[in-house]
Design a protein around this motif. Structure first.
Motif, PDB file in Angstrom:
ATOM      1  N   GLU A   1       0.846  -1.198   0.000  1.00 22.09           N
ATOM      2  CA  GLU A   1       0.000   0.000   0.000  1.00 22.09           C
ATOM      3  C   GLU A   1       0.879   1.245   0.000  1.00 22.09           C
ATOM      4  N   TYR A   2       0.645   2.120  -0.982  1.00 22.28           N
ATOM      5  CA  TYR A   2       1.364   3.391  -1.040  1.00 22.28           C
ATOM      6  C   TYR A   2       0.442   4.435  -1.639  1.00 22.28           C
TER       7      TYR A   2
ATOM      8  N   LEU B   1       5.705  -3.876   7.518  1.00 21.50           N
ATOM      9  CA  LEU B   1       6.900  -3.072   7.307  1.00 21.50           C
ATOM     10  C   LEU B   1       6.496  -1.763   6.647  1.00 21.50           C
ATOM     11  N   THR B   2       6.847  -0.657   7.277  1.00 16.94           N
ATOM     12  CA  THR B   2       6.558   0.660   6.714  1.00 16.94           C
ATOM     13  C   THR B   2       7.857   1.319   6.291  1.00 16.94           C
ATOM     14  N   PHE B   3       7.964   1.568   4.996  1.00 18.22           N
ATOM     15  CA  PHE B   3       9.131   2.248   4.431  1.00 18.22           C
ATOM     16  C   PHE B   3       8.746   3.699   4.169  1.00 18.22           C
ATOM     17  N   GLN B   4       9.579   4.622   4.620  1.00 18.82           N
ATOM     18  CA  GLN B   4       9.264   6.031   4.428  1.00 18.82           C
ATOM     19  C   GLN B   4      10.518   6.892   4.518  1.00 18.82           C
ATOM     20  N   VAL B   5      10.382   8.128   4.076  1.00 16.99           N
ATOM     21  CA  VAL B   5      11.460   9.095   4.230  1.00 16.99           C
ATOM     22  C   VAL B   5      11.448   9.605   5.665  1.00 16.99           C
ATOM     23  N   ALA B   6      12.600   9.606   6.312  1.00 21.45           N
ATOM     24  CA  ALA B   6      12.690  10.085   7.690  1.00 21.45           C
ATOM     25  C   ALA B   6      12.335  11.566   7.763  1.00 21.45           C
ATOM     26  N   PRO B   7      11.737  12.004   8.870  1.00 20.01           N
ATOM     27  CA  PRO B   7      11.307  13.404   8.977  1.00 20.01           C
ATOM     28  C   PRO B   7      12.455  14.405   9.038  1.00 20.01           C
ATOM     29  N   GLN B   8      13.655  13.961   9.364  1.00 23.10           N
ATOM     30  CA  GLN B   8      14.780  14.884   9.433  1.00 23.10           C
ATOM     31  C   GLN B   8      15.959  14.310   8.663  1.00 23.10           C
ATOM     32  N   PRO B   9      16.769  15.158   8.039  1.00 20.38           N
ATOM     33  CA  PRO B   9      17.926  14.671   7.290  1.00 20.38           C
ATOM     34  C   PRO B   9      19.116  14.419   8.200  1.00 20.38           C
TER      35      PRO B   9
ATOM     36  N   LEU C   1      11.598   7.738  -2.061  1.00 21.50           N
ATOM     37  CA  LEU C   1      12.349   6.494  -2.108  1.00 21.50           C
ATOM     38  C   LEU C   1      11.961   5.739  -3.376  1.00 21.50           C
ATOM     39  N   ALA C   2      12.784   4.790  -3.785  1.00 27.09           N
ATOM     40  CA  ALA C   2      12.524   4.008  -4.991  1.00 27.09           C
ATOM     41  C   ALA C   2      12.255   2.556  -4.620  1.00 27.09           C
ATOM     42  N   ALA C   3      11.165   2.009  -5.154  1.00 29.51           N
ATOM     43  CA  ALA C   3      10.813   0.612  -4.916  1.00 29.51           C
ATOM     44  C   ALA C   3      11.096  -0.212  -6.168  1.00 29.51           C
ATOM     45  N   VAL C   4      11.647  -1.410  -5.963  1.00 27.08           N
ATOM     46  CA  VAL C   4      11.867  -2.372  -7.037  1.00 27.08           C
ATOM     47  C   VAL C   4      11.250  -3.699  -6.580  1.00 27.08           C
ATOM     48  N   ILE C   5      10.218  -4.137  -7.291  1.00 32.44           N
ATOM     49  CA  ILE C   5       9.527  -5.378  -6.935  1.00 32.44           C
ATOM     50  C   ILE C   5       9.630  -6.336  -8.120  1.00 32.44           C
ATOM     51  N   VAL C   6      10.223  -7.499  -7.870  1.00 30.72           N
ATOM     52  CA  VAL C   6      10.437  -8.482  -8.932  1.00 30.72           C
ATOM     53  C   VAL C   6       9.235  -9.410  -9.014  1.00 30.72           C
ATOM     54  N   GLU C   7       8.750  -9.661 -10.240  1.00 31.47           N
ATOM     55  CA  GLU C   7       7.659 -10.605 -10.427  1.00 31.47           C
ATOM     56  C   GLU C   7       8.166 -12.025 -10.174  1.00 31.47           C
ATOM     57  N   PRO C   8       7.255 -12.988  -9.890  1.00 34.84           N
ATOM     58  CA  PRO C   8       7.698 -14.369  -9.690  1.00 34.84           C
ATOM     59  C   PRO C   8       8.424 -14.904 -10.933  1.00 34.84           C
ATOM     60  N   VAL C   9       9.676 -15.297 -10.759  1.00 38.84           N
ATOM     61  CA  VAL C   9      10.493 -15.766 -11.877  1.00 38.84           C
ATOM     62  C   VAL C   9      11.322 -16.964 -11.438  1.00 38.84           C
ATOM     63  N   GLY C  10      11.835 -17.710 -12.420  1.00 42.68           N
ATOM     64  CA  GLY C  10      12.699 -18.846 -12.151  1.00 42.68           C
ATOM     65  C   GLY C  10      14.154 -18.438 -12.032  1.00 42.68           C
ATOM     66  N   THR C  11      15.013 -19.437 -11.825  1.00 47.65           N
ATOM     67  CA  THR C  11      16.428 -19.168 -11.597  1.00 47.65           C
ATOM     68  C   THR C  11      17.092 -18.499 -12.793  1.00 47.65           C
TER      69      THR C  11
ATOM     70  N   PHE D   1       8.072   6.620  -4.140  1.00 50.00           N
ATOM     71  CA  PHE D   1       7.030   6.853  -3.147  1.00 50.00           C
ATOM     72  C   PHE D   1       7.622   7.625  -1.984  1.00 50.00           C
ATOM     73  N   HIS D   2       6.756   8.159  -1.155  1.00 52.54           N
ATOM     74  CA  HIS D   2       7.194   8.805   0.087  1.00 52.54           C
ATOM     75  C   HIS D   2       6.982   7.886   1.280  1.00 52.54           C
ATOM     76  N   SER D   3       5.909   7.088   1.250  1.00 55.16           N
ATOM     77  CA  SER D   3       5.642   6.137   2.329  1.00 55.16           C
ATOM     78  C   SER D   3       4.939   4.916   1.737  1.00 55.16           C
ATOM     79  N   MET D   4       5.369   3.728   2.145  1.00 53.00           N
ATOM     80  CA  MET D   4       4.782   2.483   1.636  1.00 53.00           C
ATOM     81  C   MET D   4       4.753   1.448   2.755  1.00 53.00           C
ATOM     82  N   THR D   5       3.626   0.752   2.868  1.00 54.49           N
ATOM     83  CA  THR D   5       3.481  -0.296   3.871  1.00 54.49           C
ATOM     84  C   THR D   5       3.379  -1.651   3.187  1.00 54.49           C
ATOM     85  N   VAL D   6       4.153  -2.612   3.670  1.00 50.54           N
ATOM     86  CA  VAL D   6       4.145  -3.971   3.135  1.00 50.54           C
ATOM     87  C   VAL D   6       3.618  -4.906   4.227  1.00 50.54           C
TER      88      VAL D   6
END
Length: 317
Positions: free
Chosen positions: A191-192, A297-305, A230-240, A266-271
């Motif tokens: 979810e994002y 798991l929630t991936f997001q940009v931290a509020p402070q650098p 942030l950048a998300a990379v999601i691989v589809e189901p694949v073989g070796t 995305f800025h925030s994504m929940t898995v």
């Protein structure tokens, strides 16, 4: 809250791994000591005698920098940098890097010299630059975070390095052996900002390092650099064989062109993991280190650098 500043004579509190490579680590400390002493820059080394001390040493360094108005400097690789950053970020102290790792993405992305002496010298005239930080639950990261295949790669890589040494060739050979094995496919709900969907995947990778994203050919590098995402990379189901092909395309800088890979920013994504997980949670790789995180798991940009000490000029200039 005002951003930290660093006086020209502010002390450096240097976290260094006493057991890392032994001779190499000792020589690196000697080089750093010689440069800072010659410049009469106040400094102290805070040594990590064993890995179990890393968190307490990081906290000690952050507390010391807060009291002295100084900076915390890490002499180490991306994993050690990450562990120390966990303590420094909430303390809001300036943060320096003297790279000692294998890939050194954190250093290379910000023009920090890979040579120990040059990196130490550059700290003397460095400027502060705010650097975006990613988060997965309560863990922060500068380079990447992931679940699935990438944590397996890292776990196998560390085992190979213990046997054959910490070289890039060993890391690459270990990665090839890992890819040849059969892999688990995760059933997840993602979810994002654009909505939510269920899917199956052997790997979810979240990138925050522009250099790494550019090297594998992901246009989302520009969103990370310019738009604070942030950048998300999601691989589809694949073989070796298909995984090996995807790895090759990544090495050629063409990963983003493959239809078996979904990539977006995305800025925030929940898995949410649909598979049954153990009591320890989900194994997650964060800047090259493995952790167990409770889902979701929630991936997001931290509020402070992170206020990073970067060279006033790039190496070679």
């Amino acid at each position: 809250m005002a951003e930290p500043v660093l006086a020209p004579d502010a002390p450096f509190h240097i976290v260094s791994n006493a057991g890392s490579g032994s001779k190499d680590a000792h020589e690196a400390r000697q080089q750093i000591e010689a440069i800072l002493s010659t410049a009469r820059r106040p400094h102290e080394f805070i040594l990590i005698e064993n890995p179990g001390q890393l968190q307490s040493v990081a906290k000690k360094a952050a507390d010391a920098a807060t009291r002295s108005g100084g900076a915390v400097v890490v002499a180490g690789g991306d994993g050690t940098i990450n562990a120390v950053m966990q303590a420094v970020l909430p303390a809001r102290r300036p943060f320096g890097i003297i790279p000692q790792g294998t890939f050194n993405y954190s250093s290379r992305a910000h023009g920090i010299p890979l040579d120990t002496a040059e990196a130490a010298q550059s700290l003397l005239t460095a400027r502060l630059e705010p650097v975006q930080v990613g988060m997965v639950n309560d863990r922060v990261f500068l380079v990447n975070a992931s679940l699935g295949l990438y944590p397996e790669l890292l776990q196998d890589r560390e085992e190979y390095k213990r046997q054959y040494g910490r070289r890039r060739s060993v890391a690459l050979w270990s990665g090839l052996r890992t890819l040849l094995r059969e892999h688990r496919h995760w059933a997840v709900e993602v979810e994002y900002e654009q909505g939510a969907e269920r899917l199956r995947t052997p790997s979810i990778f979240i990138g925050n390092n522009v250099l790494q994203l550019e090297q594998v050919g992901l246009e989302e590098a520009e969103d990370v650099k310019r738009r604070g995402r942030l950048a998300a990379v999601i691989v589809e189901p694949v073989g070796t064989s298909e995984l090996l092909w995807l790895a090759a395309r990544g090495m050629l800088g063409q990963l983003g062109e493959d239809e078996r890979v979904r990539n977006f920013s995305f800025h925030s994504m929940t898995v949410r993991v649909v598979n049954r997980v153990g009591r320890r949670g989900v194994k997650v790789a964060v800047d090259g280190e493995l952790f167990w995180c409770p889902p979701p798991l929630t991936f997001q940009v931290a509020p402070q650098p992170l206020m990073l000490l970067v060279p006033t000029s790039k190496p070679g200039q």
